[in-house]
Design a protein around this motif. Structure first.
Motif, PDB file in Angstrom:
ATOM      1  N   UNK A  51      -2.486  -0.746   1.000  1.00  0.00           N
ATOM      2  CA  UNK A  51      -2.081  -1.765   1.969  1.00  0.00           C
ATOM      3  C   UNK A  51      -0.663  -2.252   1.682  1.00  0.00           C
ATOM      4  N   UNK A  52      -0.323  -2.432   0.406  1.00  0.00           N
ATOM      5  CA  UNK A  52       0.997  -2.951   0.054  1.00  0.00           C
ATOM      6  C   UNK A  52       2.115  -1.961   0.376  1.00  0.00           C
ATOM      7  N   UNK A  53       1.781  -0.666   0.433  1.00  0.00           N
ATOM      8  CA  UNK A  53       2.808   0.339   0.699  1.00  0.00           C
ATOM      9  C   UNK A  53       3.219   0.395   2.165  1.00  0.00           C
ATOM     10  N   UNK A  54       2.423  -0.198   3.054  1.00  0.00           N
ATOM     11  CA  UNK A  54       2.759  -0.212   4.478  1.00  0.00           C
ATOM     12  C   UNK A  54       3.814  -1.266   4.726  1.00  0.00           C
ATOM     13  N   UNK A 100      -3.669 -10.479   3.980  1.00  0.00           N
ATOM     14  CA  UNK A 100      -3.884  -9.251   4.735  1.00  0.00           C
ATOM     15  C   UNK A 100      -4.698  -8.231   3.971  1.00  0.00           C
ATOM     16  N   UNK A 101      -4.412  -8.085   2.675  1.00  0.00           N
ATOM     17  CA  UNK A 101      -5.160  -7.129   1.848  1.00  0.00           C
ATOM     18  C   UNK A 101      -6.622  -7.545   1.726  1.00  0.00           C
ATOM     19  N   UNK A 102      -6.861  -8.841   1.557  1.00  0.00           N
ATOM     20  CA  UNK A 102      -8.230  -9.337   1.455  1.00  0.00           C
ATOM     21  C   UNK A 102      -8.967  -9.109   2.768  1.00  0.00           C
ATOM     22  N   UNK A 103      -8.326  -9.417   3.890  1.00  0.00           N
ATOM     23  CA  UNK A 103      -8.958  -9.232   5.199  1.00  0.00           C
ATOM     24  C   UNK A 103      -9.249  -7.759   5.474  1.00  0.00           C
ATOM     25  N   UNK A 104      -8.298  -6.886   5.147  1.00  0.00           N
ATOM     26  CA  UNK A 104      -8.499  -5.454   5.380  1.00  0.00           C
ATOM     27  C   UNK A 104      -9.634  -4.907   4.514  1.00  0.00           C
ATOM     28  N   UNK A 105      -9.739  -5.402   3.280  1.00  0.00           N
ATOM     29  CA  UNK A 105     -10.823  -4.948   2.415  1.00  0.00           C
ATOM     30  C   UNK A 105     -12.170  -5.411   2.964  1.00  0.00           C
ATOM     31  N   UNK A 106     -12.227  -6.643   3.443  1.00  0.00           N
ATOM     32  CA  UNK A 106     -13.488  -7.144   4.026  1.00  0.00           C
ATOM     33  C   UNK A 106     -13.931  -6.268   5.195  1.00  0.00           C
ATOM     34  N   UNK A 107     -12.985  -5.841   6.001  1.00  0.00           N
ATOM     35  CA  UNK A 107     -13.323  -5.016   7.158  1.00  0.00           C
ATOM     36  C   UNK A 107     -13.846  -3.644   6.738  1.00  0.00           C
ATOM     37  N   UNK A 108     -13.272  -3.100   5.659  1.00  0.00           N
ATOM     38  CA  UNK A 108     -13.681  -1.770   5.198  1.00  0.00           C
ATOM     39  C   UNK A 108     -14.968  -1.818   4.381  1.00  0.00           C
TER      40      UNK A 108
END
Length: 302
Positions: A293-296, A109-117
């Motif tokens: 991301x990890x804090x969510x 999830x963190x990798x995917x969210x970073x790619x989007x940003x």
């Protein structure tokens, strides 16, 4: 030939007049004329024909024009790229992770969210055991890693913790204990164990051994396997039982049953780590973005 020569040249082309071009550029007309003479001397041919009403391009000037425009466009792109690298909006990050970490939805999830940003930052993914990834990190062959380091191994690194995962018991589905919804660790005291090699990463291995010892026994290890997936496969084959992080429970080969540990279960700890010198770049952006991301709150697959 300098970039300013090309800019002056293009300004005159646009205005078709030296005086008007000088006004647009914010310089006096004589220095502009001098700069263009220097450019023509370097090119070795006249680029403009001077007339009473202004200037027109010579045939050589017409041929020179598209190349001057392209050169300035490339210079602007180069400047923009350098600034984006400085701000971490462009570049490459080499990301290491263990095979079990790849199953953790927070990692993917963190990798995917970073790619989007940051769509223009390339992520190169490398799968290795914790011990190997820490060596690669120390040798600057990777930039960040999702690993299970000991406190001593974490000490020289920037380390961001992920939420702890409970460990679950993996048993052959035909095992006498497999029908139970909850098991205590001491229910496994007579069972053969399959474990991840300590040489590949001591933290999880030592955590399992310590948890069993707190439950009153030392596990009888009959087989080691280099990856969590291969450990689960050996459980399916009836070789023994094992403990796996909760996210590994999404692996569901025929012949395996996962059972929750009754009471306070041992946990698997995972960190995102990088060298302390990794700051002010795409790597720094990745670390900050992942920490947020990890804090969510998110629930792991079980």
């Amino acid at each position: 030939m300098e970039l300013r020569h090309l800019r002056y040249f293009l300004a005159i082309v646009a205005e078709r007049h030296f005086t008007r071009a000088a006004k647009v550029l914010g310089i006096a007309q004589p220095p502009l004329s001098q700069q263009i003479r220097q450019l023509e001397e370097e090119v070795g041919v006249a680029l403009f024909t001077r007339t009473a009403r202004g200037v027109t391009l010579t045939a050589a000037g017409e041929a020179f024009l598209p190349h001057a425009e392209a050169a300035l466009r490339e210079a602007d792109r180069a400047r923009t790229a350098a600034r984006r690298i400085r701000h971490g909006d462009l570049g490459t990050i080499r990301v290491g992770f263990t095979s079990a970490a790849s199953l953790n939805p927070l990692v993917s999830g963190a990798i995917s969210a970073f790619r989007n940003t940051y769509p223009d930052v390339e992520l190169r993914l490398i799968v290795q055991p914790t011990a190997s990834l820490l060596v690669l990190l120390s040798q600057d062959q990777i930039d960040v890693a999702f690993v299970r380091p000991t406190s001593t191994e974490r000490q020289p690194l920037r380390a961001i913790p992920l939420p702890d995962e409970r460990l679950w018991i993996a048993l052959p589905s035909g095992h006498a204990l497999a029908a139970r919804k909850l098991l205590r660790l001491d229910d496994l005291r007579n069972e053969p164990f399959i474990l991840y090699p300590r040489a590949n990463g001591s933290l999880l291995y030592d955590s399992i051994i310590a948890a069993c010892q707190r439950a009153g026994f030392s596990p009888r290890v009959v087989q080691e396997a280099p990856q969590m997936a291969s450990m689960v496969s050996l459980v399916a084959a009836g070789v023994g039982v094992t403990l796996v992080p909760e996210s590994v429970c999404q692996l569901r080969p025929a012949g395996v049953r996962y059972v929750r540990i009754n009471g306070q279960a041992p946990v698997a700890m995972l960190w995102l780590v990088a060298q302390r010198s990794a700051t002010g770049s795409a790597v720094d952006n990745f670390l900050r973005h992942a920490a947020t991301f990890f804090k969510t709150p998110r629930r792991l697959t079980s």
